[in-house]
Design a protein around this motif. Structure first.
Motif, PDB file in Angstrom:
ATOM      1  N   ALA A  83      56.303  47.294  37.404  1.00 21.68           N
ATOM      2  CA  ALA A  83      56.615  47.470  35.988  1.00 21.68           C
ATOM      3  C   ALA A  83      55.374  47.601  35.123  1.00 21.68           C
ATOM      4  N   GLY A  84      54.208  47.498  35.705  1.00 25.52           N
ATOM      5  CA  GLY A  84      52.977  47.596  34.925  1.00 25.52           C
ATOM      6  C   GLY A  84      52.731  46.385  34.040  1.00 25.52           C
ATOM      7  N   GLU A  85      53.292  45.228  34.406  1.00 24.03           N
ATOM      8  CA  GLU A  85      53.084  44.012  33.622  1.00 24.03           C
ATOM      9  C   GLU A  85      51.697  43.429  33.884  1.00 24.03           C
ATOM     10  N   ALA A  86      51.146  42.815  32.867  1.00 21.55           N
ATOM     11  CA  ALA A  86      49.818  42.213  32.994  1.00 21.55           C
ATOM     12  C   ALA A  86      49.917  40.854  33.680  1.00 21.55           C
ATOM     13  N   ILE A  87      49.013  40.615  34.622  1.00 14.53           N
ATOM     14  CA  ILE A  87      48.971  39.374  35.402  1.00 14.53           C
ATOM     15  C   ILE A  87      47.639  38.682  35.146  1.00 14.53           C
ATOM     16  N   LEU A  88      47.692  37.372  34.928  1.00 11.11           N
ATOM     17  CA  LEU A  88      46.476  36.568  34.782  1.00 11.11           C
ATOM     18  C   LEU A  88      46.354  35.618  35.971  1.00 11.11           C
ATOM     19  N   ILE A  89      45.200  35.631  36.636  1.00  9.62           N
ATOM     20  CA  ILE A  89      44.896  34.654  37.681  1.00  9.62           C
ATOM     21  C   ILE A  89      44.070  33.548  37.037  1.00  9.62           C
ATOM     22  N   TYR A  90      44.611  32.328  37.072  1.00 11.93           N
ATOM     23  CA  TYR A  90      43.931  31.181  36.467  1.00 11.93           C
ATOM     24  C   TYR A  90      43.199  30.440  37.585  1.00 11.93           C
ATOM     25  N   GLY A  91      41.877  30.575  37.617  1.00 15.04           N
ATOM     26  CA  GLY A  91      41.090  30.063  38.719  1.00 15.04           C
ATOM     27  C   GLY A  91      40.448  28.719  38.468  1.00 15.04           C
ATOM     28  N   ASP A  92      39.411  28.466  39.205  1.00 16.76           N
ATOM     29  CA  ASP A  92      38.618  27.249  39.053  1.00 16.76           C
ATOM     30  C   ASP A  92      37.162  27.640  39.252  1.00 16.76           C
ATOM     31  N   TYR A  93      36.242  26.716  38.936  1.00 20.12           N
ATOM     32  CA  TYR A  93      34.830  27.077  38.873  1.00 20.12           C
ATOM     33  C   TYR A  93      34.033  26.786  40.136  1.00 20.12           C
ATOM     34  N   ASP A  94      34.673  26.262  41.189  1.00 14.34           N
ATOM     35  CA  ASP A  94      33.921  25.965  42.408  1.00 14.34           C
ATOM     36  C   ASP A  94      34.123  27.063  43.450  1.00 14.34           C
ATOM     37  N   VAL A  95      33.566  26.875  44.640  1.00 15.47           N
ATOM     38  CA  VAL A  95      33.689  27.889  45.692  1.00 15.47           C
ATOM     39  C   VAL A  95      35.157  28.194  45.974  1.00 15.47           C
ATOM     40  N   ASP A  96      35.951  27.142  46.091  1.00 17.31           N
ATOM     41  CA  ASP A  96      37.365  27.304  46.419  1.00 17.31           C
ATOM     42  C   ASP A  96      38.089  28.137  45.367  1.00 17.31           C
ATOM     43  N   GLY A  97      37.886  27.800  44.110  1.00 17.71           N
ATOM     44  CA  GLY A  97      38.601  28.486  43.040  1.00 17.71           C
ATOM     45  C   GLY A  97      38.130  29.901  42.790  1.00 17.71           C
ATOM     46  N   THR A  98      36.832  30.134  42.879  1.00 21.90           N
ATOM     47  CA  THR A  98      36.310  31.474  42.606  1.00 21.90           C
ATOM     48  C   THR A  98      36.659  32.452  43.727  1.00 21.90           C
ATOM     49  N   THR A  99      36.523  31.997  44.975  1.00 22.82           N
ATOM     50  CA  THR A  99      36.876  32.899  46.079  1.00 22.82           C
ATOM     51  C   THR A  99      38.381  33.162  46.106  1.00 22.82           C
ATOM     52  N   ALA A 100      39.187  32.165  45.754  1.00 19.80           N
ATOM     53  CA  ALA A 100      40.633  32.365  45.671  1.00 19.80           C
ATOM     54  C   ALA A 100      40.971  33.423  44.635  1.00 19.80           C
ATOM     55  N   THR A 101      40.274  33.399  43.516  1.00 17.15           N
ATOM     56  CA  THR A 101      40.491  34.393  42.461  1.00 17.15           C
ATOM     57  C   THR A 101      40.191  35.796  42.975  1.00 17.15           C
ATOM     58  N   VAL A 102      39.082  35.935  43.679  1.00 12.24           N
ATOM     59  CA  VAL A 102      38.689  37.242  44.232  1.00 12.24           C
ATOM     60  C   VAL A 102      39.737  37.734  45.227  1.00 12.24           C
ATOM     61  N   LEU A 103      40.168  36.860  46.120  1.00 16.25           N
ATOM     62  CA  LEU A 103      41.133  37.242  47.151  1.00 16.25           C
ATOM     63  C   LEU A 103      42.429  37.759  46.545  1.00 16.25           C
ATOM     64  N   LEU A 104      42.969  37.022  45.598  1.00 15.17           N
ATOM     65  CA  LEU A 104      44.274  37.375  45.047  1.00 15.17           C
ATOM     66  C   LEU A 104      44.192  38.621  44.171  1.00 15.17           C
ATOM     67  N   LYS A 105      43.127  38.727  43.381  1.00 12.39           N
ATOM     68  CA  LYS A 105      42.961  39.924  42.548  1.00 12.39           C
ATOM     69  C   LYS A 105      42.843  41.169  43.418  1.00 12.39           C
ATOM     70  N   THR A 106      42.082  41.075  44.488  1.00 10.90           N
ATOM     71  CA  THR A 106      41.898  42.214  45.389  1.00 10.90           C
ATOM     72  C   THR A 106      43.213  42.627  46.032  1.00 10.90           C
ATOM     73  N   ALA A 107      43.997  41.657  46.479  1.00  9.21           N
ATOM     74  CA  ALA A 107      45.262  41.962  47.150  1.00  9.21           C
ATOM     75  C   ALA A 107      46.259  42.606  46.197  1.00  9.21           C
ATOM     76  N   ILE A 108      46.371  42.070  44.995  1.00 10.69           N
ATOM     77  CA  ILE A 108      47.342  42.613  44.038  1.00 10.69           C
ATOM     78  C   ILE A 108      46.959  44.035  43.650  1.00 10.69           C
ATOM     79  N   GLU A 109      45.690  44.267  43.421  1.00 11.81           N
ATOM     80  CA  GLU A 109      45.256  45.613  43.058  1.00 11.81           C
ATOM     81  C   GLU A 109      45.481  46.598  44.197  1.00 11.81           C
ATOM     82  N   ARG A 110      45.424  46.115  45.412  1.00 14.59           N
ATOM     83  CA  ARG A 110      45.568  47.012  46.562  1.00 14.59           C
ATOM     84  C   ARG A 110      46.991  47.540  46.707  1.00 14.59           C
ATOM     85  N   ILE A 111      48.005  46.794  46.279  1.00 16.09           N
ATOM     86  CA  ILE A 111      49.386  47.247  46.473  1.00 16.09           C
ATOM     87  C   ILE A 111      49.870  48.138  45.332  1.00 16.09           C
TER      88      ILE A 111
END
Length: 619
Positions: A83-111
């Motif tokens: 539907a072209g809706e805007a999605i916000l990924i709410y991350g965290d500032y450590d290794v766990d949170g920042t890499t999680a943000t990258v992973l999910l953003k990459t996957a969503i953009e890929r589909i």
């Protein structure tokens, strides 16, 4: 003799294993007997299980759709992308949170269809201005900007106010997290909660880090979008291995147990980190001085890559890490990697200054016998940097062998981090002391202490008014007195096998390497060799470390045995034992490869040493 507590000798133990089972496993697998003993001691008893342990594969990963809430989360993401809706990924500032943000953003953009890119933005909170967790103000800004779906990563499992705010704003909230839910209230009201630790989740492995939970959502999203056999083949052979690089970084840096699926993730991800293509990873490994022609070790991730990634959130802004791992511009990647390197140097300098003050405070807490008096060490200082409190707490635990809470003060609030030891569940401790009755006037309304707190058994974060710190000290003293007894504060040294020096060959080390990666839950093996002979005077390095030249049992040549002063009084121990050329001692150690390529071979990293006992076996 070597111990975090002066004058105390630590017991050594080796877990009893069936000798016939060890010989049988060594025979069918083809590994040394000591390695087979190590495996059986860690619950790996069969040939198939052992081979899977030595050679983990992508087939050992669990199906992400087994996770409670996954179906609803995937369906809503698919709907938003279509539907072209805007999605916000709410991350965290450590290794766990920042890499999680990258992973999910990459996957969503890929589909998303090529002609209609997905509208995915992210928010990484500022550690000092916002603190940990989802903030209602950020959600309000997101709703005003047209966001329709919010996905939390590495946070949100206790974000009840934020979840209520999201609902009021008309936002669909998907929580992905790995932290423990509230035992009483449960989980926040959201469109979906994806967390293997929540009650009723059938997912078979409960100890994933936050990035791994986000990866499971990313995997499920990509799998749902793979419509043909060819697409599914690409997913399995290329995309998932590529994603595992980031998940391995987070899994190791977040110190979750490296057993079960976590060990598979770490092993496969480290393998994929050899000569990475992504510009940010290449630049980060370059500034961390990790050669690109081999896979980094878990130690290099934990002590070289992890601290540089974390330095962004500790000293500046964590969003730099997300940009580093998303950019395709090599020059920009190097610019960001060098910034993280500088921030890490700044972090180390800040930490060093604080440690000087901490060491002075610790010395006032020793009794005449050198033993630390408080069961739980609680330290605070107005000048300590909030971004390094967790590191400082870890250093205190290493130095004292006791759980530690470290705080700084700002605007009447004490902000703290805590680290613990085996046998003392730190989050349970804080939960208990938070609501204890008594000291009501000094501890806030109804006697509660904290304005916020959370974490898990070994690590916590918290805030409380500065005038309640004395109440915290008293309650932790009362709570810990009965739990932090001798067996917890001075547990036996668990050794994996007794070996001879002549057994320590390169082939043995190669088998040992296959048992990695090592970390919490899969600790690096500790071996015992008895009655070794010193071939030279004890060499003292920088007044705190030692190097012993040892031989014995007919071994050709000698080994160097190095003792690093991580909470151990090595120089004092050598003087107490009156070590000199010809002295015989028993040693407990880890086997290491020498780091200098000009002098290849193996060396020993001392864990403990004592007067030789002779005989067979260990106490």
């Amino acid at each position: 003799m070597a111990s975090a507590q002066r004058g105390l000798e630590r017991e050594w133990t080796i877990q009893a294993v069936d000798a016939e089972a060890v010989v049988h496993l060594a025979g069918v697998v083809g590994c040394p007997v000591a390695i087979a003993s190590l495996l059986i001691g860690r619950g790996i008893t069969g040939e198939i299980e052992a081979r899977r342990f030595f050679y983990p594969s992508i087939d050992d990963l669990h199906d992400p759709t087994l996770m409670l809430g996954m179906g609803a989360a995937v369906a809503r993401v698919q709907q938003a992308v279509r539907a072209g809706e805007a999605i916000l990924i709410y991350g965290d500032y450590d290794v766990d949170g920042t890499t999680a943000t990258v992973l999910l953003k990459t996957a969503i953009e890929r589909i998303a269809p090529k002609d209609t890119p997905a509208k995915v933005t992210y928010h990484v909170p500022h550690r000092l201005r916002e603190g940990y967790g989802m903030q209602t103000g950020v959600l309000g800004q997101a709703a005003a900007a047209g966001i329709r779906v919010v996905i939390s990563v590495d946070t949100g499992i206790r974000a009840f106010a934020a979840a209520a705010e999201a609902k009021a704003l008309g936002l669909d909230l998907i929580v992905t997290d790995h932290h423990l839910p509230d035992d009483v209230v449960g989980v926040p009201e959201a469109l979906a909660v994806v967390n293997p630790a929540q009650e009723g989740c059938p997912y078979p492995f409960k100890s994933l880090c936050g990035a791994a939970v986000a990866f499971k959502l990313a995997h499920a999203i990509l799998a749902a979008a793979a419509a043909t056999d060819a697409e599914r083949d690409v997913l399995r052979k290329k995309l998932i291995p590529s994603f595992l690089k980031m998940v391995a970084l987070a899994t190791i840096a977040d110190s979750v147990p490296l057993e079960g699926e976590n060990r598979v993730i770490a092993a496969l991800g480290l393998r994929e980190l050899r000569n990475p293509v992504q510009a940010g990873l290449r630049a980060l490994m370059e500034v961390a001085k990790i050669p690109p022609d081999r896979a980094p070790t878990a130690t290099e991730v934990g002590f070289r890559l992890g601290p540089r990634i974390n330095a962004a959130g500790r000293m500046d802004i964590g969003s730099d890490v997300v940009e580093l791992f998303l950019t395709r511009d090599s020059a920009r990647a190097m610019e960001l990697a060098q910034k993280l390197d500088r921030l890490n140097d700044e972090r180390r300098a800040t930490e060093a200054r604080a440690l000087e003050a901490i060491e002075a405070q610790l010395e006032t807490m020793r009794g005449q016998d050198g033993v630390f008096l408080p069961e739980c060490i609680i330290l605070d200082d107005a000048d300590w940097h909030r971004g390094v409190l967790g590191i400082l707490a870890s250093r205190v635990v290493d130095r004292t062998g006791r759980p530690a809470l470290v705080m700084m003060h700002e605007d009447g609030q004490a902000h703290g981090s805590g680290r613990s030891i085996a046998g003392f569940h730190l989050l349970d401790a804080l939960t208990c002391v938070h609501g204890v009755d008594g000291n009501g006037a000094s501890a806030g309304e109804n006697g509660v202490l904290f304005t916020r707190f959370g974490g898990h058994a070994y690590a916590v974060g918290f805030s409380l008014p500065s005038d309640r710190v004395d109440a915290l000290r008293e309650r932790m003293r009362s709570y810990g007195t009965s739990l932090l007894t001798g067996p917890v504060l001075m547990p036996p040294l668990e050794c994996d096998a007794e070996v001879r020096l002549c057994d320590l060959t390169q082939e043995f080390f190669d088998w040992l390497t296959r048992c990695g990666p090592f970390g919490n839950g899969n600790p690096e093996p500790v071996f015992v060799t008895k009655d070794v002979t010193l071939g030279a005077e004890v060499r003292i390095i920088k007044e705190r470390h030692i190097c012993l030249e040892i031989g014995g049992d007919g071994v050709a040549g000698r080994f160097s045995a190095l003792g690093w002063s991580r909470g151990t009084e090595w120089v004092e121990s050598c003087r107490t034992l009156d070590l000199r050329p010809g002295s015989c001692v028993d040693i407990a150690y880890r086997l290491k490869a020498k780091t200098n390529p000009q002098f290849p071979g193996l060396e020993l990293e001392l864990v403990d040493l004592r007067q030789t006992r002779g005989g067979v076996g260990v106490d």
